[in-house]
Every structure is written in structure tokens, then in C-alpha cells.
Write an enzyme that holds these catalytic residues in place. Structure first.
Site, PDB file in Angstrom:
ATOM      1  N   ASP A 428      10.459  17.913  -9.193  1.00 45.10           N
ATOM      2  CA  ASP A 428       9.037  18.176  -8.945  1.00 45.10           C
ATOM      3  C   ASP A 428       8.232  17.487 -10.050  1.00 45.10           C
ATOM      4  O   ASP A 428       8.797  16.980 -11.020  1.00 45.10           O
ATOM      5  CB  ASP A 428       8.881  19.703  -8.998  1.00 45.10           C
ATOM      6  CG  ASP A 428       7.523  20.200  -8.606  1.00 45.10           C
ATOM      7  OD1 ASP A 428       6.755  19.426  -8.017  1.00 45.10           O
ATOM      8  OD2 ASP A 428       7.231  21.379  -8.886  1.00 45.10           O
ATOM      9  N   GLU A 431       5.073  12.707 -10.756  1.00 47.21           N
ATOM     10  CA  GLU A 431       4.068  11.618 -10.577  1.00 47.21           C
ATOM     11  C   GLU A 431       3.910  10.764 -11.822  1.00 47.21           C
ATOM     12  O   GLU A 431       3.634   9.580 -11.666  1.00 47.21           O
ATOM     13  CB  GLU A 431       2.727  12.230 -10.160  1.00 47.21           C
ATOM     14  CG  GLU A 431       2.766  12.945  -8.830  1.00 47.21           C
ATOM     15  CD  GLU A 431       3.498  14.278  -8.877  1.00 47.21           C
ATOM     16  OE1 GLU A 431       3.534  14.897  -9.950  1.00 47.21           O
ATOM     17  OE2 GLU A 431       4.038  14.685  -7.835  1.00 47.21           O
ATOM     18  N   ASP A 505       1.543  20.790  -2.528  1.00 45.49           N
ATOM     19  CA  ASP A 505       0.928  22.120  -2.529  1.00 45.49           C
ATOM     20  C   ASP A 505      -0.158  22.283  -1.467  1.00 45.49           C
ATOM     21  O   ASP A 505      -1.362  22.243  -1.754  1.00 45.49           O
ATOM     22  CB  ASP A 505       0.352  22.400  -3.919  1.00 45.49           C
ATOM     23  CG  ASP A 505       1.445  22.392  -4.978  1.00 45.49           C
ATOM     24  OD1 ASP A 505       2.636  22.427  -4.602  1.00 45.49           O
ATOM     25  OD2 ASP A 505       1.104  22.342  -6.173  1.00 45.49           O
TER      26      ASP A 505
HETATM   27  C1  NOJ Z   1       4.464  22.401  -8.183  1.00 44.83           C
HETATM   28  C2  NOJ Z   1       5.156  22.286  -6.874  1.00 44.83           C
HETATM   29  O1  NOJ Z   1       4.417  21.502  -5.992  1.00 44.83           O
HETATM   30  C3  NOJ Z   1       5.426  23.668  -6.314  1.00 44.83           C
HETATM   31  O2  NOJ Z   1       6.086  23.545  -5.094  1.00 44.83           O
HETATM   32  C4  NOJ Z   1       6.235  24.467  -7.303  1.00 44.83           C
HETATM   33  O3  NOJ Z   1       6.433  25.756  -6.818  1.00 44.83           O
HETATM   34  C5  NOJ Z   1       5.507  24.534  -8.640  1.00 44.83           C
HETATM   35  N1  NOJ Z   1       5.259  23.193  -9.100  1.00 44.83           N
HETATM   36  C6  NOJ Z   1       6.269  25.313  -9.703  1.00 44.83           C
HETATM   37  O4  NOJ Z   1       7.436  24.689 -10.048  1.00 44.83           O
END
Ligand code: NOJ
Length: 845
Positions: A428, A431, A505
Site C-alpha cells: 500500500d 505512490e 479509498d
Molecule cells: C490506505 C489504504 O488505501 C487503505 O486501504 C488501508 O486500509 C490504509 N492505508 C491503512 O493501511
């Protein structure tokens, strides 16, 4: 490809004593391109040359021609005598050449240019020192006669890209932006940038699709304007591409069909990884399951409620104080015991591992990172220190081969204590997300391995991290390498080779459910088919209806995972109560039932990068009515046409059929026999799915706890007879886990129903390898247990038996015919034809 000689030779001066590389970044292809670059030695100058231009014929059958106009410079790419793509028709080509900064007081002549951002730029308290000065590249690319363009993910909004200028209905007012960013609460219907970038565009008109790939890894913008040339009825699409830095490197695809583009893109940039089988089943995630006991409880509840699930995910909070490769010693006291319990039930664990490494004492990972000098540097060549989940952190530089090798060592089971062979990884924030950085990402003047500036490589950076993780997982078990599973948020051209992606998200809102479909279609046609969106929506709490509809849509996302934010209410599918939980369960089971078809689709995609979700224009390139449609899709080549419900309170929906073929409702066999728009009922418990006539779909109909328990289950074949009475389909099976398929350990059957001979036959297409025989022996007991013919001809009415043949064995089996009533198709069933899937067989009806 265009470069700048002076920078190439390093004959420029950098400001502020920067140690950055002087030449333009020219290594994007090393990451993105894997083949297809052989020079076409048969290309030649055309016999006829117009004065002031050079024309070259190239490609298969010399159907393609490039006409280079010398002054003003332009290139027209033709196919079959028609101009398809024009470079620089409007003279926007630009390569900002290096020049020293001239202070305003010293400049001569009128000062028309606002140079305030040329040499330095401040954003949110961060100043980009721009040591190389302005160095952007740009080009206009026109697609004559193409009224539609698609691709350049990742964005919200319609699949058919909107104009970005002018006053047309729905035009955006800014170009589409590609600059991988951790966007908080992203907007719908917007050209704003999101987490990933694939600068690949399809341009489409009736019966012709062409495309371009713009290979810059820097921040990129794409302007889109549609115009009509005088005397023409169709519109042209004019695009203007510009990137902050890098070389001008553009690939041209002349089609003519959409699948020619996706195939060529597969040759060039690689195909999607043949995924591990569990990874295309259902994944249960949330931020966070807080302890090993909670994980065990979730696992047990899925079983208790008879809901299949293959993977339980652990977000951030499993770690000890956000130090990756560690476990919270209080909450996860026995990670091995927890995972062994999941493994016993044939389930896997995915854990989050991000690229930022906590800067703290006594953490061996950060200690080694510093010691080995493997982190991304700031502009002054010091380790870049930024802020992310763990607080002050450093970032591993995966452009560095030594960094990648080190990363692999961290995944060894004896280093990453508490991990097992069933632990997989979620990358995650790659970027990368830097909470105190400009636009929540890394300063552009940061430095990577070999002194490339971050600005040059930004959009590739996330992929390099996934690449390191992918290889780490592959190397984890050298005796018997298994297929890695890595989920990424950030991506670039080529990321499809390394795993799956999700759309970040989103929110628990109907609009986000709706826009997930065009977002996944865009990824699919741009070469990254293994994609999904958070089922249920990440932020907020979905109503039970929204959650149910999201599960129904998610069952048709290539990557099918429910996920939720830390602050949201628990919402595992068994929580909602009646009737919702039951309906969600049925949606998940439908996914499992169709897993043989999904796996076969992934196999296909792994060979030619064909989209798994296919939009209307891709399926029917000649049907203009479908060019704008992005709320329904076909599942690979199964003929299944899916129209997820994405509006609140809907009890019916419109579905569009483009072709003159029979379509059957997947559940009740209602027949649709003409092209057109149909209103079909879709109460909450119903997912609108039609099955196009002419296909044979493999299924496994026995509900199980997880996909690997289905390994030896028998197959059901659903034969949807088309107007001509025929049907065709295929089944690909392997161990779903290792690379043995590369030595022939697989089964690949092609099924044909031929109406003339009234036979259904299966032919094994396996190319024999060293492991074929032993694998086929191990699968010999797997048989076809049922064959359902939808649209069975009335002549079969009196039929009671069919002849089944496999090898030297022949036997008769019963066939049951059911007449169609009330607009429903007749159907016939053969039960247990006693044929193994490992050998050819034939059934005569
Ligand atoms: C951002 C991610 O997009 C999300 O899916 C994740 O739960 C959080 N980071 C925490 O790790």
C-alpha cells in the site's frame, strides 16, 4: 523517440550544486517494456515520395505507412491508405531545451513569460528546487474520425473520456492528470489524478481502433478536444500530451480491432500474471482485525454461516508499532498458530507491508537500510526523512538492485518471523504516500539510485516496490517456487505482470459503486485486468442494501475483496442479517461456482493480456450505440453479460444487447432474441446476468469453504446454444499454485457443440511437457458431472439417452428435456456422463 543532445551529453549545469543525473530520464522502458521491439527489417521507403515528405511502409503486409512531413514537422500514420493518427498536426511538439537561468533584471526585450515556477516551485510548504530548470516534453496527437477515446487510467468518470476544454456538455475544465498520488476522499467524475498511471489510450471509431502509449514516468497531463473537420460527419479527437520531464517516447498502435491493441500491449509490456487460484476467490479484509483471536473468530464465523472465503487480511495494526516484518506482541501473540489454523481450512493470510521504514532505535530493518545505504535520498544526498504511518520514516529505493536483493532477504521465513508459506503481501502507500510531502507524496528533487531525480521516475516508483516484493515472494521457497500474490495501490505500465490492483479509498456511496465499473473497465482495456474496488466502500458505513449490491458487483470484479476503514462498523457478510446476509452469501457462492470460468479467463489473459472485463465497444467495435456504455460488461469470452445494480431501490434495469444472437437470463433462462434494450427485473436478490448464446461455460457447483477444497470437484458445463445451434468454450486447469504448468502440468480443454453432427466434444489442447502425464494422472478422477444445454432444440424432446465416448469406453446416459414456457428457453440435462476432464471425449445426442 526524441531526446535532447545537450542533456544527453551531460553538457548542462545544474543549480544549487545538485548531484542529479544530467540527462533526461531514459529508463522507463527498462521497467515497462518486455518485448516487441524487434526492428521490422522489411520496412522500406515507399515507391512514391511527395516533395517535402518521407513515406515509409511497414508492418504486416505493408498495410501501414508513416508519412513524415518535414516542414512543418508532422507524422501521419496510415493503415490501409487511411490516416489514423497524426503527430504534431497542431505544432505543439515541445522539448524544453536546457538553458541557464537568466535573472529577471538581466533579461532583454519584453518579458512575456511568467517564469515564477520555472526555477523553483513551492507547494504546501515544500519547495521544489528544480536544479535542472524547465524540461517538459509535449506533443499533440490527433485521431481523425475517432469520436471516442478510452484508457489512461486511473481516473473516475466515464470510460469514454470526456473533453477537457470547450463548453460541450460534461466537458472537464482541466486535462486528465497522471501523477500517482494518495488522494484523500477522491472525487467522482473527475480528471484528477489517482494512485496509478497507465498512459495508454485507445481511440475508436466504427470498426477501427488505434492507440498510443506515452512512455514517460513523470507527471503527465492529457488534454482532449473533439472537433469536426469541415465536410465530415464524424468527429476527430485531438489530444495533447505533456510531461514534466523525460524523453519523448511514444508507441503507435494501428489496430484495427480493440483486441489487436490489447494483444500488442501484452507483447510490449507483458501480460497479467497467471494468478494463484486462491487470489481470484473472495478476500475478507478490514482495517483492522485487531488480534489473532479476532482473525480466528472471523474465520470461524465464515464457516458457521457457510460463506466461502479464501483469504483473511491484516492491515497496518498487526505490526509492532508500525514496524513491518514484526508483529504486535500483545495482540498477535501467536501469528504462526493463527495462520496454521487458517491453512488447515485452506485459507491464506495477506499482510500489509508498505515502503516506508520506521526510523527508530532497535529496529533491525531500518538499521540495515541505513547500513547498506538503500534508502531514497533528499536533494542533498542525505537519506530522505518523511512522515507516514510510523511517524518519521525512510523509504526503500527499489530502483537499486541491491535494495531489491535486500528486500528479498527480509521475506525469508527465518527473518520475517511469524510468516508462513501461506502469507502473502499487500503493498500500500507506494505512490509513495508521504504525509508531509508536497501533495502527500515525495519531493520531486529527491534522488534515487543512479542519481535520477524523483520527478523523472515518480509514476514508476510504486511498481518498482511491487516488483521487489513479487521477487521476494518468488524466492521465499527456492525448492518449490510458488506464484506470489501482491496487491498494489500504485501502478504503472507493466504492473499487471506482478499482481492485482485496487482502486484505493472509495466511499460507501452508491456513486462509488457505480463508478467502480468504468474504472475497472478502463484498467482492463489499458492492460491491467486483475483489478477490483473495495467492496462496501472504504470510508463510511454502507446501508445493507448498498453492501448487498456491492457484493453482487464485486463477485464480478476480477479482484474481489471487501475492505473497510478503521472507524467504520463491522460489516462482514454474515453481520447484516436476513435477507441481506443470505443474498451476499449467494453472490459469493456464485463467484465460487464460476471459478473455473474465471481461472480460464485469467489463463487467457496471462497469454495475451486480453481484458477480463470487456466493455461494449471492445466486444462490438462496429456498434456505435455501445461506444458510450460503461455500466455493463462481458466476462472475458464466456458470453456472460453482467449489469450490476448500482442505484438505490432499483428493482429492474435496462440491459443493452448489441448483436443478433440469443441471450438467456443466467438464472431463469428467459430468452432475448433480438438486439435492443431490455428492461429486466432485478429485485435485491437478483444480479442481472445474461448468457450470450454460443458458449460453453465451465462451473463447479458444490459449495465449499474455500477454493482449494474444490480442486478435485467435478465440473458442470453450461452450454448456451446460439442461433446457429452451436456453442464453444474452454477450460484451463492447473495446480493453481506453482510453476509446474510451465512443464506441461495443466489441462486445457476445448469444448465444441456442433449442431450438424449433434455432438458435444472435448479436445485436449495441452502441449505435452515433462510433467503432463503425472499431472493428468493426479486429475484423472475429476470428471464432468453434469451438462446443461440452454436453448435445447425441440427435436430433443423425445430423446431419452445419449452416447458418451472416452478412449475405448462407450456408454449410454440419460438426457432429460424440459420444455421452455413463458418466454423461457427449453433446456436439457445430461447427468454424470462419466467422462474425465483429462482426456478427449465426445457425446452424441
Ligand atoms: C490506505 C489504504 O488505501 C487503505 O486501504 C488501508 O486500509 C490504509 N492505508 C491503512 O493501511
Amino acid at each position: 523517440m526524441l531526446d535532447e543532445e545537450r542533456r544527453q551529453r551531460g553538457n548542462i549545469e545544474l543549480r544549487h550544486g545538485s548531484t542529479a543525473r544530467k540527462e533526461r530520464y531514459n529508463e522507463a522502458a527498462d521497467w515497462a517494456i518486455v518485448g516487441g521491439l524487434d526492428v521490422d527489417m522489411s520496412s522500406h521507403l515507399s515507391d512514391h515520395q511527395e516533395p517535402g515528405s518521407t513515406s515509409i511502409r511497414y508492418g504486416k503486409d505493408k498495410r501501414q505507412k508513416a508519412v513524415i512531413q518535414h516542414d512543418p514537422f508532422s507524422i501521419a500514420f496510415e493503415r490501409d491508405g487511411q490516416v489514423q493518427i497524426i503527430f504534431n498536426e497542431h505544432g505543439f511538439i515541445n522539448l524544453e531545451h536546457w538553458r541557464p537561468k537568466v535573472e529577471q533584471a538581466e533579461r532583454e526585450g519584453p518579458d512575456d513569460d511568467d517564469q515564477s515556477t520555472w526555477w523553483e516551485e513551492t507547494f504546501g510548504g515544500n519547495t521544489d528546487s528544480k536544479p535542472k530548470g524547465p524540461e517538459s516534453i509535449g506533443l499533440d496527437i490527433t485521431f481523425p474520425g475517432c469520436g471516442h477515446v478510452y484508457g489512461i487510467p486511473e481516473h473516475t468518470g466515464p470510460l469514454s473520456l470526456r473533453e477537457t476544454r470547450g463548453n460541450s456538455d460534461g466537458a472537464f475544465t482541466e486535462p486528465y492528470r497522471l501523477y500517482n498520488t494518495d488522494v484523500f476522499e477522491y472525487e467522482l467524475n473527475s480528471p484528477m489524478t489517482l494512485y496509478g498511471a497507465i498512459p495508454f489510450m485507445h481511440a475508436h471509431k466504427r470498426d477501427s481502433t488505434v492507440g498510443v502509449l506515452w512512455l514517460s514516468a513523470a507527471e503527465t497531463w492529457v488534454d482532449i478536444v473533439k472537433t469536426r473537420r469541415s465536410g465530415q460527419t464524424t468527429r476527430d479527437t485531438q489530444t495533447h500530451w505533456f510531461s514534466e520531464s523525460g524523453i519523448l517516447d511514444v508507441f503507435v498502435f494501428l489496430g484495427p480491432k480493440p483486441d489487436d491493441l490489447t494483444k500488442a500491449m501484452g507483447v510490449l509490456t507483458g501480460s497479467t500474471q497467471l494468478p494463484a487460484d486462491f487470489s481470484i476467490a473472495y478476500h475478507q479484509c478490514r482495517w483492522n482485525y485487531m488480534s489473532d483471536d479476532e482473525v480466528k473468530e472471523v474465520d470461524a464465523k465464515f464457516d458457521k454461516n457457510a460463506i466461502p472465503v479464501d483469504v483473511i487480511w491484516l492491515d497496518l495494526e498487526y505490526t509492532d508499532d508500525r514496524k513491518y516484518f514484526t508483529w504486535d506482541p500483545d495482540k498477535f501473540q501467536d501469528p504462526i498458530g493463527m495462520q496454521e489454523r487458517l491453512s488447515l481450512r485452506h485459507r491464506k493470510t495477506v499482510v500489509l507491508i508498505d515502503p516506508h521504514i520506521k526510523s527508530t532505535e532497535g529496529y533491525s530493518v531500518v538499521h540495515a537500510l541505513k547500513e547498506e545505504d538503500l534508502a531514497i535520498k533528499d536533494k542533498d544526498h542525505q537519506m530522505f526523512d518523511g512522515w507516514c504511518w510510523p511517524g518519521s520514516s525512510y523509504w526503500i529505493d527499489c530502483f537499486n538492485p541491491k535494495g531489491r536483493a535486500w528486500w528479498s532477504s527480509l521475506f525469508k521465513l527465518d527473518y520475517f518471523k511469524g510468516s508462513t508459506h501461506d502469507t502473502y503481501v499487500w503493498n500500500d502507500m507506494n505512490e509513495p504516500s508521504v504525509f508531509n510531502g508536497p501533495e502527500i507524496t515525495m519531493p520531486k528533487d529527491n534522488l534515487h539510485y543512479a542519481d535520477w531525480e524523483h520527478r523523472d521516475v515518480h509514476n514508476i516508483n510504486g511498481m518498482t516496490f511491487v516488483n521487489a516484493t513479487f521477487h521476494a515472494l518468488q524466492e521465499r521457497n527456492p525448492q518449490r517456487p510458488t506464484r506470489p500474490f501482491v496487491l498494489t495501490r500504485s501502478f504503472y505500465v507493466g504492473s499487471q505482470r506482478l499482481g492485482a490492483v485496487w482502486t484505493g479509498d472509495n466511499r460507501a456511496e452508491w456513486g462509488h459503486l457505480k463508478e467502480s465499473i468504468p474504472m475497472l473497465l478502463s484498467l482492463s482495456i489499458a492492460g491491467f485486468p486483475n483489478s477490483g474496488a473495495d467492496v462496501g466502500g472504504f470510508f463510511g458505513t454502507p446501508s445493507s442494501e448498498l453492501l448487498t449490491r456491492w457484493f453482487q458487483a464485486g463477485a464480478f470484479y476480477p479482484f474481489f475483496r471487501a475492505h473497510a476503514h478503521l472507524d467504520t462498523k463491522r460489516r462482514e457478510p454474515y453481520m447484516a442479517g436476513s435477507p441481506y446476509s443470505g443474498i451476499m452469501t449467494r453472490a459469493i457462492r456464485l463467484r465460487y461456482q464460476l471459478l473455473p470460468a474465471w481461472y480460464t479467463a485469467f489463463y487467457g489473459s496471462s497469454t495475451d493480456n486480453a481484458p477480463i472485463l470487456r466493455p461494449q465497444y471492445y466486444m462490438f467495435p462496429g456498434d456505435e450505440a455501445g461506444f458510450d456504455i460503461d455500466d455493463q460488461f462481458y466476462l472475458a469470452s464466456t458470453g456472460l453479460l453482467v449489469k450490476p445494480i448500482t442505484t438505490e431501490g432499483a428493482t429492474s434495469t435496462d440491459i443493452y444487447i448489441a448483436d443478433d444472437e440469443l441471450y438467456y437470463d443466467y438464472f431463469d433462462y428467459t430468452v432475448y432474441s433480438k438486439p435492443g434494450r431490455y428492461r429486466i427485473v432485478a429485485p435485491l436478490e437478483r444480479i442481472p446476468i445474461l448468457a450470450q448464446g454460443g458458449h460453453i461455460i465451465p462451473r463447479k457447483d458444490r459449495p465449499r469453504r474455500s477454493s482449494s477444497l474444490m480442486k478435485y470437484d467435478p465440473i458442470t458445463l453450461v452450454v448456451t446454444l446460439g442461433k446457429a445451434g452451436n456453442a464453444e468454450g474452454s477450460l484451463y486447469v492447473d495446480d493453481g499454485e506453482t510453476y509446474d504448468y510451465q512443464s506441461g502440468a495443466y489441462i486445457h480443454s476445448n469444448f465444441v457443440f456442433d449442431s450438424k453432427s449433434s455432438t458435444l466434444s472435448s479436445k485436449d489442447l495441452t502441449v505435452e511437457g515433462s510433467m503432463t502425464r503425472s499431472y493428468h494422472r493426479s486429475m484423472a478422477e475429476v470428471r464432468v458431472e453434469r451438462i446443461i444445454f440452454i436453448g435445447a432444440p425441440s427435436e430433443w424432446q423425445g430423446k431419452t439417452s445419449v452416447l458418451c465416448e472416452q478412449g475405448s469406453g462407450k456408454h449410454e446416459r440419460r438426457i432429460e428435456f424440459n420444455a421452455g414456457t413463458n418466454g423461457k428457453a427449453a433446456w436439457a440435462v445430461i447427468r454424470d456422463p462419466k467422462v474425465s476432464i483429462t482426456k478427449d471425449w465426445m457425446i452424441s445426442l
